[in-house]
Design a protein around this motif. Structure first.
Motif, PDB file in Angstrom:
ATOM      1  N   SER A 105       0.698  -1.209  -0.087  1.00 50.99           N
ATOM      2  CA  SER A 105      -0.047   0.017   0.026  1.00 50.99           C
ATOM      3  C   SER A 105       0.765   1.135   0.076  1.00 50.99           C
ATOM      4  CB  SER A 105      -0.887   0.132   1.283  1.00 50.99           C
ATOM      5  OG  SER A 105      -0.137   0.126   2.465  1.00 50.99           O
ATOM      6  N   GLN A 106       2.011   1.003  -0.059  1.00 51.94           N
ATOM      7  CA  GLN A 106       3.009   2.384   0.308  1.00 51.94           C
ATOM      8  C   GLN A 106       2.721   3.094   1.525  1.00 51.94           C
ATOM      9  OE1 GLN A 106       6.038   2.987  -1.375  1.00 51.94           O
ATOM     10  NE2 GLN A 106       5.552   0.842  -1.946  1.00 51.94           N
ATOM     11  N   HIS A 107       1.834   2.616   2.668  1.00 52.94           N
ATOM     12  CA  HIS A 107       1.716   3.528   3.778  1.00 52.94           C
ATOM     13  C   HIS A 107       2.800   3.926   4.541  1.00 52.94           C
ATOM     14  CE1 HIS A 107      -0.724   4.712   7.120  1.00 52.94           C
ATOM     15  NE2 HIS A 107       0.090   3.975   7.859  1.00 52.94           N
ATOM     16  N   PHE A 108       3.828   2.642   4.604  1.00 53.31           N
ATOM     17  CA  PHE A 108       5.137   3.146   5.180  1.00 53.31           C
ATOM     18  C   PHE A 108       6.339   3.613   4.510  1.00 53.31           C
ATOM     19  CE2 PHE A 108       2.668  -0.062   7.543  1.00 53.31           C
ATOM     20  CZ  PHE A 108       2.538   0.291   8.751  1.00 53.31           C
ATOM     21  N   GLY A 109       6.066   3.461   3.064  1.00 55.70           N
ATOM     22  CA  GLY A 109       7.070   4.001   2.065  1.00 55.70           C
ATOM     23  C   GLY A 109       8.523   3.127   2.225  1.00 55.70           C
ATOM     24  N   ALA A 110       8.189   1.974   2.726  1.00 53.00           N
ATOM     25  CA  ALA A 110       9.596   1.195   2.633  1.00 53.00           C
ATOM     26  C   ALA A 110      10.062   0.313   1.592  1.00 53.00           C
ATOM     27  CB  ALA A 110       9.350   0.238   4.031  1.00 53.00           C
ATOM     28  N   PHE A 111       8.970   0.236   0.796  1.00 53.75           N
ATOM     29  CA  PHE A 111       9.245  -0.640  -0.383  1.00 53.75           C
ATOM     30  C   PHE A 111       9.221   0.178  -1.606  1.00 53.75           C
ATOM     31  CE2 PHE A 111       7.571  -2.846   2.988  1.00 53.75           C
ATOM     32  CZ  PHE A 111       8.423  -4.240   3.107  1.00 53.75           C
ATOM     33  N   ASN A 112       9.953  -0.599  -2.737  1.00 51.68           N
ATOM     34  CA  ASN A 112       9.939   0.054  -4.048  1.00 51.68           C
ATOM     35  C   ASN A 112       8.472   0.333  -4.607  1.00 51.68           C
ATOM     36  OD1 ASN A 112      10.359   0.260  -7.124  1.00 51.68           O
ATOM     37  ND2 ASN A 112      12.399   0.471  -6.562  1.00 51.68           N
ATOM     38  N   PRO A 113       8.232   1.828  -4.783  1.00 50.47           N
ATOM     39  CA  PRO A 113       6.706   1.863  -5.368  1.00 50.47           C
ATOM     40  C   PRO A 113       6.584   1.203  -6.688  1.00 50.47           C
ATOM     41  CG  PRO A 113       8.005   3.874  -5.340  1.00 50.47           C
ATOM     42  CD  PRO A 113       8.714   2.844  -4.610  1.00 50.47           C
ATOM     43  N   GLY A 114       7.540   1.405  -7.518  1.00 51.50           N
ATOM     44  CA  GLY A 114       7.262   0.900  -8.946  1.00 51.50           C
ATOM     45  C   GLY A 114       7.063  -0.604  -8.900  1.00 51.50           C
ATOM     46  N   ILE A 115       7.704  -1.237  -8.212  1.00 51.14           N
ATOM     47  CA  ILE A 115       7.698  -2.638  -8.121  1.00 51.14           C
ATOM     48  C   ILE A 115       6.416  -3.228  -7.463  1.00 51.14           C
ATOM     49  CG2 ILE A 115       8.637  -4.775  -7.135  1.00 51.14           C
ATOM     50  CD1 ILE A 115      11.370  -3.623  -7.447  1.00 51.14           C
ATOM     51  N   THR A 116       5.822  -2.538  -6.435  1.00 52.77           N
ATOM     52  CA  THR A 116       4.680  -2.719  -5.625  1.00 52.77           C
ATOM     53  C   THR A 116       3.430  -2.568  -6.539  1.00 52.77           C
ATOM     54  OG1 THR A 116       4.752  -0.592  -4.535  1.00 52.77           O
ATOM     55  CG2 THR A 116       5.664  -2.492  -3.349  1.00 52.77           C
ATOM     56  N   HIS A 117       3.567  -1.592  -7.253  1.00 54.73           N
ATOM     57  CA  HIS A 117       2.468  -1.195  -8.188  1.00 54.73           C
ATOM     58  C   HIS A 117       2.346  -2.235  -9.276  1.00 54.73           C
ATOM     59  CE1 HIS A 117       2.622   3.185  -6.753  1.00 54.73           C
ATOM     60  NE2 HIS A 117       1.600   2.762  -6.533  1.00 54.73           N
ATOM     61  N   GLN A 118       3.620  -2.549  -9.915  1.00 56.46           N
ATOM     62  CA  GLN A 118       3.412  -3.610 -10.955  1.00 56.46           C
ATOM     63  C   GLN A 118       3.014  -4.965 -10.278  1.00 56.46           C
ATOM     64  OE1 GLN A 118       7.449  -3.978 -12.229  1.00 56.46           O
ATOM     65  NE2 GLN A 118       7.487  -2.124 -13.562  1.00 56.46           N
ATOM     66  N   ILE A 119       3.375  -5.343  -9.103  1.00 60.89           N
ATOM     67  CA  ILE A 119       2.787  -6.660  -9.029  1.00 60.89           C
ATOM     68  C   ILE A 119       1.330  -6.490  -8.549  1.00 60.89           C
ATOM     69  CG2 ILE A 119       3.005  -8.256  -7.130  1.00 60.89           C
ATOM     70  CD1 ILE A 119       5.906  -7.304  -6.710  1.00 60.89           C
ATOM     71  N   CYS A 123      -1.753  -8.799 -10.256  1.00 61.92           N
ATOM     72  CA  CYS A 123      -2.607  -9.351  -9.520  1.00 61.92           C
ATOM     73  C   CYS A 123      -4.121  -9.102  -9.684  1.00 61.92           C
ATOM     74  CB  CYS A 123      -2.352  -9.441  -7.915  1.00 61.92           C
ATOM     75  SG  CYS A 123      -0.743 -10.368  -7.700  1.00 61.92           S
ATOM     76  N   TYR A 124      -4.220  -7.582  -9.762  1.00 56.25           N
ATOM     77  CA  TYR A 124      -5.702  -7.099  -9.869  1.00 56.25           C
ATOM     78  C   TYR A 124      -6.322  -7.759 -11.303  1.00 56.25           C
ATOM     79  CZ  TYR A 124      -8.954  -3.672 -11.729  1.00 56.25           C
ATOM     80  OH  TYR A 124     -10.181  -2.970 -12.192  1.00 56.25           O
ATOM     81  N   SER A 125      -5.575  -7.720 -12.362  1.00 57.37           N
ATOM     82  CA  SER A 125      -6.083  -8.265 -13.440  1.00 57.37           C
ATOM     83  C   SER A 125      -6.648  -9.789 -13.406  1.00 57.37           C
ATOM     84  CB  SER A 125      -5.250  -7.914 -14.810  1.00 57.37           C
ATOM     85  OG  SER A 125      -3.952  -8.895 -14.471  1.00 57.37           O
ATOM     86  N   ARG A 126      -5.859 -10.461 -12.715  1.00 56.98           N
ATOM     87  CA  ARG A 126      -6.079 -11.782 -12.480  1.00 56.98           C
ATOM     88  C   ARG A 126      -7.263 -12.105 -11.498  1.00 56.98           C
ATOM     89  NH1 ARG A 126      -1.959 -10.926 -15.815  1.00 56.98           N
ATOM     90  NH2 ARG A 126      -1.037 -12.780 -16.823  1.00 56.98           N
ATOM     91  N   VAL A 127      -7.097 -11.121 -10.538  1.00 56.70           N
ATOM     92  CA  VAL A 127      -8.337 -11.338  -9.371  1.00 56.70           C
ATOM     93  C   VAL A 127      -9.633 -10.689 -10.481  1.00 56.70           C
ATOM     94  CG1 VAL A 127      -9.233 -10.056  -7.515  1.00 56.70           C
ATOM     95  CG2 VAL A 127      -6.795 -10.557  -7.487  1.00 56.70           C
TER      96      VAL A 127
END
Length: 227
Positions: A105-119, A123-127
């Protein structure tokens, strides 16, 4: 009895193992993807580009491994303490939501936003497609429509397994056609209208494939990119 066979340590071992599998899967997937993107669509010295590939691979593995560890740990915790009873579906839903909040969710900003958005978008399309199939099954089982087969009206519940698979396949194929048409219509429209809003790797690949209006070629070798 070793820690690997002791049931007391089983939840922790499962979480660590799941995290390890996330690292392996993310490393294989992201390294090949980032390597191809950098070699095809980026220019400049090779060493910095390879460093970007390794960094993207590292960030991807961190995301998958962290989510896997959090998710498995939460599932084990919620199951053992019976905080939600025995509803395993609800437990996994809550664990996925909390893991997604921490990692994606990028709530904590601890992870790469580009990668979290891609993943997440992957998953959204599959869901979306999976939910459509679930809703179709629920509708068919609830409404029990009558189908015309060889001149006779047959209820949905009375169809053979082969007939139900063939009928649902027709609906899946037709809905996919409309879905694909809309997606590509919007992709090309947005790329022409406001390309900056598209994800960067998609934007770069589309520019490489479609933006050929200003290209010039003096011979066949230049045309095919051989020189």
């Amino acid at each position: 009895m070793s820690i690997f066979t002791n049931p007391l340590y089983r939840p922790v071992l499962e979480a660590v193992r799941s995290s390890r599998n996330g690292i392996v899967y993310g490393g294989k997937l992201r390294f090949s993807h980032a390597l191809v993107i950098n070699l095809l669509y980026r220019s400049g010295p090779l060493a910095p580009r390879l460093k970007q590939v390794l960094n993207a691979t590292k960030q991807h593995t961190i995301v998958l491994a962290t989510f896997a560890f959090i998710y498995k740990t939460l599932v084990s915790f919620l199951k053992q303490d019976k905080l939600m009873g025995d509803n395993i579906g609800l437990i996994k839903f809550v664990a996925g939501a909390l893991g997604g909040w921490v990692v994606y969710s990028q709530h904590f900003g601890a992870f790469n936003p580009g990668i979290t958005h891609q993943i997440t978008l992957y998953c959204y399309s599959r869901v979306t497609l999976a939910l459509g199939k679930i809703l179709l099954d629920l509708l068919l089982n609830c409404r029990q429509p009558s189908l015309r087969i060889r001149g006779e009206d047959v209820l949905w519940k009375d169809l053979t397994e082969t007939q139900t698979k063939r009928f649902k396949a027709k609906i899946y194929n037709k809905s996919w056609k409309y879905f694909a048409v809309l997606v590509w219509a919007f992709v090309m429209f947005i790329y022409d209208y406001h390309p900056q809003y598209l994800q960067s790797s998609l934007r770069h690949s589309m520019a490489y494939i479609y933006d050929t209006e200003m290209d010039s070629w003096a011979n066949w070798t230049q045309f095919f990119g051989l020189t």
